[in-house]
Design a protein around this motif. Structure first.
Motif, PDB file in Angstrom:
ATOM      1  N   PHE A  11       0.855  -1.183   0.000  1.00 23.85           N
ATOM      2  CA  PHE A  11       0.000   0.000   0.000  1.00 23.85           C
ATOM      3  C   PHE A  11       0.897   1.241   0.000  1.00 23.85           C
ATOM      4  N   PRO A  12       0.499   2.315  -0.694  1.00 20.33           N
ATOM      5  CA  PRO A  12       1.319   3.524  -0.716  1.00 20.33           C
ATOM      6  C   PRO A  12       1.516   4.106   0.697  1.00 20.33           C
ATOM      7  N   ASP A  13       2.695   4.630   0.923  1.00 24.52           N
ATOM      8  CA  ASP A  13       3.046   5.207   2.224  1.00 24.52           C
ATOM      9  C   ASP A  13       2.682   6.688   2.251  1.00 24.52           C
ATOM     10  N   TYR A  14       1.378   6.945   2.312  1.00 22.60           N
ATOM     11  CA  TYR A  14       0.900   8.327   2.297  1.00 22.60           C
ATOM     12  C   TYR A  14       1.328   9.074   3.557  1.00 22.60           C
ATOM     13  N   GLU A  15       1.482  10.386   3.407  1.00 26.93           N
ATOM     14  CA  GLU A  15       1.757  11.272   4.535  1.00 26.93           C
ATOM     15  C   GLU A  15       0.665  12.326   4.585  1.00 26.93           C
ATOM     16  N   LEU A  16      -0.018  12.392   5.728  1.00 26.30           N
ATOM     17  CA  LEU A  16      -1.124  13.333   5.915  1.00 26.30           C
ATOM     18  C   LEU A  16      -1.028  13.941   7.305  1.00 26.30           C
ATOM     19  N   THR A  17      -1.883  14.912   7.566  1.00 25.85           N
ATOM     20  CA  THR A  17      -1.927  15.557   8.877  1.00 25.85           C
ATOM     21  C   THR A  17      -2.935  14.835   9.753  1.00 25.85           C
ATOM     22  N   ASP A  18      -2.518  14.561  10.995  1.00 25.63           N
ATOM     23  CA  ASP A  18      -3.410  13.847  11.916  1.00 25.63           C
ATOM     24  C   ASP A  18      -4.286  14.815  12.703  1.00 25.63           C
ATOM     25  N   HIS A  19      -5.091  14.253  13.588  1.00 25.62           N
ATOM     26  CA  HIS A  19      -6.049  15.033  14.361  1.00 25.62           C
ATOM     27  C   HIS A  19      -5.378  16.008  15.328  1.00 25.62           C
ATOM     28  N   THR A  20      -4.060  15.887  15.556  1.00 30.19           N
ATOM     29  CA  THR A  20      -3.332  16.830  16.421  1.00 30.19           C
ATOM     30  C   THR A  20      -2.534  17.837  15.590  1.00 30.19           C
ATOM     31  N   ARG A  21      -2.765  17.855  14.293  1.00 37.12           N
ATOM     32  CA  ARG A  21      -2.084  18.746  13.346  1.00 37.12           C
ATOM     33  C   ARG A  21      -0.615  18.371  13.123  1.00 37.12           C
ATOM     34  N   THR A  22      -0.302  17.086  13.282  1.00 32.73           N
ATOM     35  CA  THR A  22       1.048  16.582  13.069  1.00 32.73           C
ATOM     36  C   THR A  22       1.078  15.779  11.774  1.00 32.73           C
ATOM     37  N   GLN A  30       2.424   2.556  11.493  1.00 32.68           N
ATOM     38  CA  GLN A  30       2.355   1.102  11.538  1.00 32.68           C
ATOM     39  C   GLN A  30       3.509   0.498  12.326  1.00 32.68           C
ATOM     40  N   GLY A  31       4.709   1.016  12.164  1.00 33.05           N
ATOM     41  CA  GLY A  31       5.861   0.397  12.801  1.00 33.05           C
ATOM     42  C   GLY A  31       6.057  -1.009  12.266  1.00 33.05           C
ATOM     43  N   LEU A 125      -3.548  -4.654   6.775  1.00 32.29           N
ATOM     44  CA  LEU A 125      -2.175  -4.590   6.286  1.00 32.29           C
ATOM     45  C   LEU A 125      -1.245  -5.432   7.140  1.00 32.29           C
ATOM     46  N   GLU A 126      -0.430  -6.214   6.484  1.00 31.08           N
ATOM     47  CA  GLU A 126       0.661  -6.906   7.157  1.00 31.08           C
ATOM     48  C   GLU A 126       1.765  -5.872   7.420  1.00 31.08           C
ATOM     49  N   PRO A 127       2.738  -6.212   8.260  1.00 34.42           N
ATOM     50  CA  PRO A 127       3.868  -5.293   8.430  1.00 34.42           C
ATOM     51  C   PRO A 127       4.472  -4.924   7.070  1.00 34.42           C
ATOM     52  N   GLY A 128       4.996  -3.693   6.984  1.00 29.64           N
ATOM     53  CA  GLY A 128       5.554  -3.219   5.726  1.00 29.64           C
ATOM     54  C   GLY A 128       4.506  -2.697   4.769  1.00 29.64           C
ATOM     55  N   LEU A 129       3.295  -2.396   5.280  1.00 25.99           N
ATOM     56  CA  LEU A 129       2.170  -1.901   4.475  1.00 25.99           C
ATOM     57  C   LEU A 129       1.765  -2.876   3.368  1.00 25.99           C
ATOM     58  N   MET A 130       2.003  -4.163   3.597  1.00 25.72           N
ATOM     59  CA  MET A 130       1.612  -5.175   2.615  1.00 25.72           C
ATOM     60  C   MET A 130       0.123  -5.480   2.777  1.00 25.72           C
ATOM     61  N   ILE A 131      -0.594  -5.427   1.691  1.00 29.03           N
ATOM     62  CA  ILE A 131      -2.043  -5.616   1.727  1.00 29.03           C
ATOM     63  C   ILE A 131      -2.370  -7.097   1.928  1.00 29.03           C
TER      64      ILE A 131
END
Length: 190
Positions: A11-22, A30-31, A125-131
């Protein structure tokens, strides 16, 4: 959904803003653990509220099972916070108000031009964002129940955790040595 978003793909490793504005990347959230990813219509949808209420009730089991959960919606940050609070969620909500994911994954829900949401999906998702599995939640019964998720996550853990069965030959010796086959595994310690 884009044709390459299938079980076994990353799965694509998207970057977005969370509910705390981070700003947060999915891989960071995921870690080394499995993850339940909810692509949500948002705060206005009663089906999404019901699904998230069920997940909030299931969350204590998710939390103790080394599993992450993330919700992404087209809500803005204020609406994401309100939605998160309204359902009693304790996990990260990401805002895709710019509809980056909706467009990239080709999941615009064209039947609702007023809200312009994404078609709801739940992705295990499995570890590594594997679907591992994709649920299409346009209709409520297409969404996974807590029992569906439990079964999916059991299969993911059996597949990805070398220490799933402590009776497996060599695990005791590994425990007495470098513990690389035991959670949190060597990769997490580096």
């Amino acid at each position: 959904m884009r044709a390459d978003i299938i079980p076994g793909a990353q799965f694509p490793d998207y970057e977005l803003t969370d509910h705390t504005r981070t700003r947060r990347k999915l891989s960071e959230l995921q870690g080394i653990d499995p993850m339940i990813l909810i692509l949500s219509r948002g705060h206005y949808c009663p089906k999404d509220h019901q699904q998230h209420l069920e997940l909030a009730a299931f969350y204590p089991k998710i939390a103790v099972s080394y599993t992450q959960i993330v919700t992404i919606s087209t809500d803005n940050i204020l609406e994401s916070n309100e939605f998160r609070s309204a359902v009693g969620a304790q996990w990260t909500f990401l805002s895709d108000s710019g509809r980056k994911i909706q467009q990239d994954l080709d999941i615009q829900e064209y039947t609702d031009p007023h809200h312009n949401p994404m078609i709801p999906h739940t992705i295990v998702l499995e570890p590594g964002l594997m679907i591992y599995k994709i649920y299409n939640g346009y209709w409520f019964w297409g969404r996974p129940s807590p029992d569906d998720l439990r079964q999916d996550l059991r299969a993911v853990m059996q597949k990805t955790r070398p220490d799933w069965d402590l009776a497996k030959p060599g695990l005791r010796e590994n425990w007495e040595d470098d513990k690389t086959l035991h959670y949190p595994y060597k990769a997490a310690r580096q």
